[in-house]
Design a protein around this motif. Structure first.
Motif, PDB file in Angstrom:
ATOM      1  N   THR A 126       2.269   8.892  -5.458  1.00  0.00           N
ATOM      2  CA  THR A 126       1.659  10.150  -5.249  1.00  0.00           C
ATOM      3  C   THR A 126       2.914  11.327  -4.825  1.00  0.00           C
ATOM      4  O   THR A 126       2.800  12.573  -5.448  1.00  0.00           O
ATOM      5  N   THR A 177       4.060   4.500 -12.004  1.00  0.00           N
ATOM      6  CA  THR A 177       4.200   5.709 -11.521  1.00  0.00           C
ATOM      7  C   THR A 177       5.528   5.996 -10.891  1.00  0.00           C
ATOM      8  O   THR A 177       6.146   6.965 -11.741  1.00  0.00           O
ATOM      9  N   PHE A 220      -4.798   5.871  -9.299  1.00  0.00           N
ATOM     10  CA  PHE A 220      -5.427   6.557  -7.909  1.00  0.00           C
ATOM     11  C   PHE A 220      -6.940   6.287  -8.105  1.00  0.00           C
ATOM     12  O   PHE A 220      -7.473   5.748  -6.972  1.00  0.00           O
ATOM     13  N   TRP A 257       0.699   0.575  -9.291  1.00  0.00           N
ATOM     14  CA  TRP A 257       1.626   1.707  -8.748  1.00  0.00           C
ATOM     15  C   TRP A 257       2.964   1.774  -9.425  1.00  0.00           C
ATOM     16  O   TRP A 257       3.444   2.726  -9.425  1.00  0.00           O
ATOM     17  N   TRP A 299       0.992  -1.150  -0.031  1.00  0.00           N
ATOM     18  CA  TRP A 299       0.002   0.051   0.052  1.00  0.00           C
ATOM     19  C   TRP A 299       0.976   1.381  -0.049  1.00  0.00           C
ATOM     20  O   TRP A 299       0.364   2.432  -0.496  1.00  0.00           O
ATOM     21  N   THR A 351      -7.574   2.594  -7.362  1.00  0.00           N
ATOM     22  CA  THR A 351      -7.238   2.243  -5.746  1.00  0.00           C
ATOM     23  C   THR A 351      -8.277   2.755  -5.069  1.00  0.00           C
ATOM     24  O   THR A 351      -8.870   1.852  -4.174  1.00  0.00           O
ATOM     25  N   LEU A 352      -8.808   4.012  -5.277  1.00  0.00           N
ATOM     26  CA  LEU A 352      -9.877   4.567  -4.329  1.00  0.00           C
ATOM     27  C   LEU A 352     -10.985   3.498  -4.529  1.00  0.00           C
ATOM     28  O   LEU A 352     -11.704   3.241  -3.544  1.00  0.00           O
ATOM     29  N   LEU A 383       1.305   3.527  -3.169  1.00  0.00           N
ATOM     30  CA  LEU A 383       0.528   4.744  -3.378  1.00  0.00           C
ATOM     31  C   LEU A 383       1.315   5.884  -2.775  1.00  0.00           C
ATOM     32  O   LEU A 383       1.206   7.029  -3.692  1.00  0.00           O
ATOM     33  N   ASN A 384       1.963   5.905  -1.872  1.00  0.00           N
ATOM     34  CA  ASN A 384       2.628   7.101  -1.384  1.00  0.00           C
ATOM     35  C   ASN A 384       3.912   7.250  -2.258  1.00  0.00           C
ATOM     36  O   ASN A 384       4.064   8.498  -2.740  1.00  0.00           O
ATOM     37  N   ASP A 440      -0.610  13.126   0.283  1.00  0.00           N
ATOM     38  CA  ASP A 440       0.322  12.083   0.605  1.00  0.00           C
ATOM     39  C   ASP A 440       0.881  11.669   2.108  1.00  0.00           C
ATOM     40  O   ASP A 440       1.087  10.456   2.686  1.00  0.00           O
ATOM     41  N   TRP A 468      -0.891   8.184 -12.802  1.00  0.00           N
ATOM     42  CA  TRP A 468      -1.307   8.469 -11.508  1.00  0.00           C
ATOM     43  C   TRP A 468      -2.682   8.576 -11.383  1.00  0.00           C
ATOM     44  O   TRP A 468      -3.441   7.964 -10.534  1.00  0.00           O
ATOM     45  N   LEU A 498      -1.236  17.968  -3.098  1.00  0.00           N
ATOM     46  CA  LEU A 498      -0.849  16.224  -3.471  1.00  0.00           C
ATOM     47  C   LEU A 498       0.200  15.986  -2.308  1.00  0.00           C
ATOM     48  O   LEU A 498       0.066  14.800  -1.905  1.00  0.00           O
TER      49      LEU A 498
END
Length: 394
Positions: A29, A311, A352, A308, A22, A355-356, A25-26, A58, A348, A54
């Motif tokens: 972003t 990205t 994103f 991810w 997970w 993922t949401l 994601l950071n 993050d 991204w 952002l």
């Protein structure tokens, strides 16, 4: 007996099934807002404003994921032990220090306007913490690979092997960016430490890329769930180039008036030459990653958290490209940097949103031994044991 997908999204189930992937994601972003800051072309009016937004988003997700991961360690230690033994899922521990790097850089970029001088102090403390974390992961995970992880075979290898290794060079690149912000003694120590961290990572990562090439030739492409790993090859090359370019630039400022002043110009030249070579190597993998990805897209590419990987590697390669533009003023690097930045933005936004949706529906919170992006199951008896404990509510 098999493990069924989760049918509800209770907090306990989320905690029990939370894995370090997970934190990618950071990473994604973070590199997105750093790219908005790094690209000097004014692509749209509120470019810097959205970069700061952002950064705050993050931070929110990093704190949330850290709480969930610590809770999992405390309340479900048996699941954590399984994760350490898993030959793929454990590699994502390297995402944690890499996820923290953009945040601590954000404190130096955006923080002073919100927190004053305290923002730089926070950035410095976080950098030293991240350096220890990255080096620790870089030693610990290979040791696990050498000892308790039994599933490693050449045909099962993917570029996820790079994740714990690359963490140190990501921290090193942050050191090159941050060093000029601090006093001479602090900056010099940070600079020297960053070169050591770079050496912890890049030579070993280059060795892994050689093995990966052999694996692809010998055993062909991995299954579709692992398709995105082809982009991970850009990580060590983009960050390796970026780190040397930033450290070389910082050396000119930081080392003036010190005992190392006579090597400052050499470090700048070395950073440019080797950085350019690593960037060129990365360009080969960039094109290859596109070719492989297009092949998978034609066959249908299932979404998982591994997306991810579209990205962060692209983002650090973009950052290295923009640094080469700054160093040479060549228009080709400017155009490529903007092109890569647009690609990063598209990836991204796509990942994103997906993922949401996955978080809201709960399907992304799966038992770690069955996470689709791992590609490999845990040993059957361990999955059975984990499933029984989950079904018994233990």
């Amino acid at each position: 007996m098999g493990i069924k997908p989760l049918t509800h999204n209770s907090l306990s189930e989320v905690v029990r099934n939370f894995t370090p992937n997970w934190f990618t994601l950071n990473m994604g972003t973070g590199i997105a807002f750093l790219t908005l800051h790094n690209i000097k072309a004014n692509l749209f009016a509120s470019q810097m404003f959205w970069g700061e937004i952002l950064w705050l988003v993050d931070i929110f997700f990093f704190v949330l994921f850290s709480v969930l991961f610590i809770a999992r360690i405390v309340f479900y230690p048996e699941a954590v032990k399984l994760m350490f033994k898993h030959p793929v899922q454990s590699m994502f521990l390297g995402a944690i220090p890499m996820a923290l790097v953009p945040i601590l850089e954000g404190f130096a970029i955006f923080g002073p306007s919100l927190l004053g001088d305290m923002a730089l102090d926070i950035s410095l403390y976080l950098w030293w913490f991240d350096a220890l974390l990255a080096a620790g992961v870089g030693w610990l995970l290979p040791y696990f690979m050498f000892t308790i992880q039994k599933e490693h075979k050449l045909e099962n290898m993917t570029a996820v092997w790079l994740l714990p290794i690359v963490a140190s060079e990501v921290t090193a690149s942050a050191g090159g960016m941050l060093a000029p912000y601090f006093s001479a003694a602090t900056a010099e120590t940070m600079l020297v430490t960053s070169y050591i961290l770079w050496a912890f990572s890049v030579p070993l990562a280059l060795s892994v890329l050689v093995i990966l090439f052999l694996r692809l030739v010998s055993h062909k492409l991995p299954e579709k769930a692992l398709a995105v790993t082809s982009w991970l090859t850009l990580g060590p090359l983009g960050t390796g180039a970026l780190g040397l370019l930033l450290l070389g630039n910082a050396s000119r400022t930081v080392l003036m008036g010190t005992g190392l002043e006579n090597v400052a110009e050499f470090l700048y030249s070395f950073g440019f030459i080797v950085g350019l070579l690593l960037w060129g190597y990365g360009l080969w993998w960039y094109v290859m990653a596109w070719i492989i990805t297009l092949k998978y897209f034609k066959e249908g590419l299932p979404f998982n958290m591994g997306w991810w990987g579209f990205t962060f590697p692209v983002g650090v390669f973009t950052a290295a490209t923009l640094q080469l533009w700054k160093a040479t003023d060549y228009e080709v690097f400017k155009l490529l940097g903007i092109l890569f930045a647009i690609q990063l933005a598209v990836f991204w936004i796509l990942v994103f949103i997906k993922t949401l949706k996955g978080m809201w529906s709960g399907y992304l919170f799966q038992a770690p031994c069955l996470s689709p992006e791992t590609g490999l199951p845990k040993p059957e008896e361990e999955c059975e044991k984990f499933a029984k404990k989950r079904s018994d509510g233990k």
